[in-house]
Design a protein around this motif. Structure first.
Motif, PDB file in Angstrom:
ATOM      1  N   ARG A  45       4.014 -10.693 -16.218  1.00 33.72           N
ATOM      2  CA  ARG A  45       3.981 -10.779 -14.764  1.00 33.72           C
ATOM      3  C   ARG A  45       5.008 -11.806 -14.303  1.00 33.72           C
ATOM      4  O   ARG A  45       5.091 -12.911 -14.839  1.00 33.72           O
ATOM      5  N   LYS A  46       5.787 -11.412 -13.297  1.00 35.90           N
ATOM      6  CA  LYS A  46       6.800 -12.333 -12.784  1.00 35.90           C
ATOM      7  C   LYS A  46       6.127 -13.461 -12.015  1.00 35.90           C
ATOM      8  O   LYS A  46       5.317 -13.232 -11.114  1.00 35.90           O
TER       9      LYS A  46
ATOM     10  N   ASP B 259      11.636 -17.160  -9.995  1.00 32.44           N
ATOM     11  CA  ASP B 259      13.043 -16.993 -10.345  1.00 32.44           C
ATOM     12  C   ASP B 259      13.699 -18.357 -10.462  1.00 32.44           C
ATOM     13  O   ASP B 259      13.314 -19.307  -9.763  1.00 32.44           O
ATOM     14  N   LEU B 260      14.695 -18.433 -11.327  1.00 32.62           N
ATOM     15  CA  LEU B 260      15.606 -19.574 -11.334  1.00 32.62           C
ATOM     16  C   LEU B 260      16.841 -19.128 -10.559  1.00 32.62           C
ATOM     17  O   LEU B 260      17.566 -18.229 -10.998  1.00 32.62           O
ATOM     18  N   ASP B 261      17.074 -19.719  -9.394  1.00 35.55           N
ATOM     19  CA  ASP B 261      18.126 -19.217  -8.501  1.00 35.55           C
ATOM     20  C   ASP B 261      19.491 -19.231  -9.156  1.00 35.55           C
ATOM     21  O   ASP B 261      20.201 -18.232  -9.191  1.00 35.55           O
TER      22      ASP B 261
ATOM     23  N   LYS C  44      14.686 -14.349 -14.086  1.00 37.68           N
ATOM     24  CA  LYS C  44      13.237 -14.184 -13.971  1.00 37.68           C
ATOM     25  C   LYS C  44      12.486 -15.101 -14.941  1.00 37.68           C
ATOM     26  O   LYS C  44      12.920 -15.322 -16.077  1.00 37.68           O
ATOM     27  N   VAL C  45      11.350 -15.605 -14.452  1.00 34.02           N
ATOM     28  CA  VAL C  45      10.415 -16.369 -15.276  1.00 34.02           C
ATOM     29  C   VAL C  45       9.118 -15.564 -15.329  1.00 34.02           C
ATOM     30  O   VAL C  45       8.534 -15.248 -14.276  1.00 34.02           O
TER      31      VAL C  45
ATOM     32  N   VAL D 118      11.507 -17.463 -19.973  1.00 28.38           N
ATOM     33  CA  VAL D 118      12.697 -17.390 -19.126  1.00 28.38           C
ATOM     34  C   VAL D 118      13.589 -16.285 -19.684  1.00 28.38           C
ATOM     35  O   VAL D 118      14.036 -16.358 -20.832  1.00 28.38           O
ATOM     36  N   LYS D 119      13.830 -15.243 -18.898  1.00 24.62           N
ATOM     37  CA  LYS D 119      14.551 -14.061 -19.352  1.00 24.62           C
ATOM     38  C   LYS D 119      16.056 -14.295 -19.303  1.00 24.62           C
ATOM     39  O   LYS D 119      16.755 -13.855 -18.383  1.00 24.62           O
TER      40      LYS D 119
END
Length: 600
Positions: A431-432, A435-437, A424-425, A492-493
């Motif tokens: 707030r999302k 995504d980084l796939d 997730k970014v 970036v989580k």
């Protein structure tokens, strides 16, 4: 009155050769994306012939408008469009009404079998080794019949009318290349004293690499060992030599042998989609034995035709009720037969193509031409057919998205590399924003690779390629947006134990399963296929993988291939298209990295 055709002498080698052909008739999706006409211009395996090198048609793809070309190309392109709009409708065959499609399918069957019999000991130069070109011709003739035949009449066409239509359909790929590529801005259409010309603006080196990579599908030789053996069926046909109307008296055990052989073959192929994937009232697992049954019956029909060629044996044809009863006979426990037939039934131009819907309603019956059922990529056929149904396309898209995890598996095979999916970014307010796939971190923790993965259904015709390129362009846009957000402070989580995102030198790229982008865009964000990446493994780091991609030894013009012209004449107009003429055989990928071994 002409004497009835007798069963000719049976050549077992010819029967086995037909079996190899239908097993190998798979064709890489990328090859069909860029070169529908390739099989007309080059031997399918791209091996140079003595004294005359084979040639490969290049084409453009979809999207964009003709206005991108400027004034010098607009007028020639419009002339090409007028030719495409008028030439097929002028064919005299359409006056024969409902008889037209029957006559055309018979002619296709005759031509196909003649190619199989030609040079039986020289498989290297026999164009029928790959039936995909005849599938193209068959699909085109079906669409034209639906558009132009007067179905209120039934008249016998002349042989010349039939031959003119089939020949035009064979040459029509060149016209489609100009139309689709012109609309997309992938070819330059111009006119000179010789006529109209189509000059693709794509990278021919990428085209040749695609030919090499397609062998991942077409050279799964170990698949030939699946039974049951068809030798008893060949022996039966030998015993019937000289008799009349054998097709009316084929024992059930012979038909059952063909059906079971192809059911085992289809079930034994490597299926990427989970068998419980919902296709709209039928699952992938339920569709597999049914499509295997159709392929088995179609292969039996082809063998009957090669022995006893006449209109009754040229293609499968039966009423809807008989087809369903036949499928039920060989699949007595199946409850999905009605949905299967509905899913694979053609509805006319503008909907599913005959490649995805090979059951053709015509003149009160359902026709199933062999070329449409001979291709090995049955998974693509079924997924394309299901995707046309809005009720099932959503769930199907979710299942396809799940296949993107194969990128994580392959990158995770690099020694020391750690991978994550759907990272997730977040904005500052948590707030999302995306995504980084796929995220792959090298063992040193200082370098890594981020893949924006796209997994659309494999393409079969040029118009389907638009979605592939759109997906790539969308992926590049998503990468650009996320990079800007992250540079502006987005979070970036990453999990505990991973270094801060900003401390790593990241490379970014868009990844597809089998689609190499041959557009000459130059620079910018990379785009490549998992199929190519897999052939570059093993590597020691993601950095080495990127270096291999950036320095990949694509074939060179003048050393590995030449650019020549292919000339056709349609309705009195000469049209030329650029082709590749190879100078060396195209190498095969390693035997342990074929589709049957689980590779993409």
């Amino acid at each position: 009155m002409a004497e009835r055709v007798r069963v000719r002498e049976i050549d077992d080698d010819e029967g086995r050769r037909l079996l190899r052909i239908i097993r190998r008739g798979t064709g890489s999706v990328v090859t069909w994306r860029r070169a529908q006409a390739r099989d007309r211009f080059i031997h399918p395996k791209c091996r140079p012939r003595p004294h005359r090198a084979p040639s490969l048609a290049l084409d453009g793809e979809a999207g964009g408008t003709v206005t991108e070309f400027g004034e010098d190309s607009r007028v020639p392109y419009q002339k090409l469009r007028v030719l495409a709009d008028t030439a097929p409708s002028k064919l005299a065959i359409w006056k024969s009404g409902t008889v037209s499609l029957h006559a055309l399918l018979l002619s296709v069957a005759v031509r196909y079998v003649k190619e199989v019999r030609r040079n039986p000991g020289d498989e290297e130069v026999n164009p029928a080794d790959d039936p995909r070109s005849w599938a193209n011709v068959t699909a085109r003739l079906i669409e034209w019949c639906y558009l132009y035949s007067d179905q209120s009449v039934a008249a016998t066409p002349s042989m010349q009318d039939v031959e003119d239509a089939v020949t035009t359909a064979q040459d029509w790929e060149v016209i489609e290349i100009g139309l689709q590529g012109g609309r997309a801005g992938r070819v330059r259409v111009f006119e000179d004293k010789q006529g109209l010309a189509i000059d693709p603006l794509l990278d021919p080196g990428v085209e040749l690499i695609d030919i090499m990579l397609e062998k991942i599908d077409t050279e799964n030789l170990e698949e030939g060992g699946r039974g049951p053996s068809l030798e008893p069926a060949f022996a039966f046909f030998r015993s019937m030599q000289g008799r009349h109307d054998v097709h009316r008296h084929v024992p059930h055990w012979v038909a059952g042998l063909y059906v079971q052989h192809m059911k085992n073959y289809v079930a034994g192929r490597h299926w990427e989609m989970p068998l419980d994937t919902e296709l709209g009232g039928i699952t992938v697992g339920e569709a597999i034995p049914l499509i295997g049954t159709l392929k088995g019956l179609s292969f039996l029909q082809l063998n009957l035709f090669r022995c006893e060629p006449n209109p009754n044996t040229a293609y499968l044809g039966m009423t809807s009720s008989v087809l369903k009863k036949t499928l039920s006979r060989y699949n007595p426990k199946s409850s999905a037969i009605d949905k299967f037939v509905e899913m694979l039934t053609y509805g006319g131009p503008g909907g599913k193509t005959p490649f995805a819907a090979p059951i053709i309603p015509w003149d009160g019956k359902l026709l199933m031409p062999f070329p449409l059922l001979s291709e090995g990529l049955v998974e693509r056929m079924i997924l394309r057919a299901a995707a046309s149904n809005p009720a099932s396309s959503g769930k199907l898209g979710e299942s396809l998205g799940g296949l993107c995890a194969k990128w994580s598996t392959r990158l995770g095979s690099i020694s020391g590399v750690r991978t994550l999916t759907e990272v997730k970014v977040l904005a500052h307010n948590r707030r999302k924003i995306g995504d980084l796939d796929i995220v792959a971190l090298d063992a040193d923790g200082k370098t890594g690779l981020i893949v924006e993965a796209k997994w659309p259904i494999d393409v079969r015709v040029l118009s389907e390629a638009w979605k592939q390129e759109d997906a790539i362009d969308k992926g590049k846009g998503q990468i650009g947006r996320l990079k800007r957000e992250i540079s502006n402070g987005a979070i970036v989580k990453l999990p505990p134990g991973w270094p801060p995102f900003s401390d790593v030198k990241w490379e970014w790229m868009v990844g597809t399963p089998r689609f190499l982008d041959s557009r000459k865009s130059g620079g910018g964000i990379r785009a490549t296929s998992l199929r190519l990446v897999e052939q570059l493994l093993p590597v020691r780091s993601t950095g080495e993988l990127i270096e291999k991609l950036d320095t990949f030894p694509y074939p060179l013009h003048g050393r590995d291939f030449e650019l020549k012209w292919k000339r056709i004449k349609v309705d009195g107009t000469v049209v030329r298209c650029r082709v590749i003429e190879t100078r060396h055989p195209v190498p095969s990928p390693p035997a342990n990295r074929m589709r049957s071994k689980g590779w993409t």
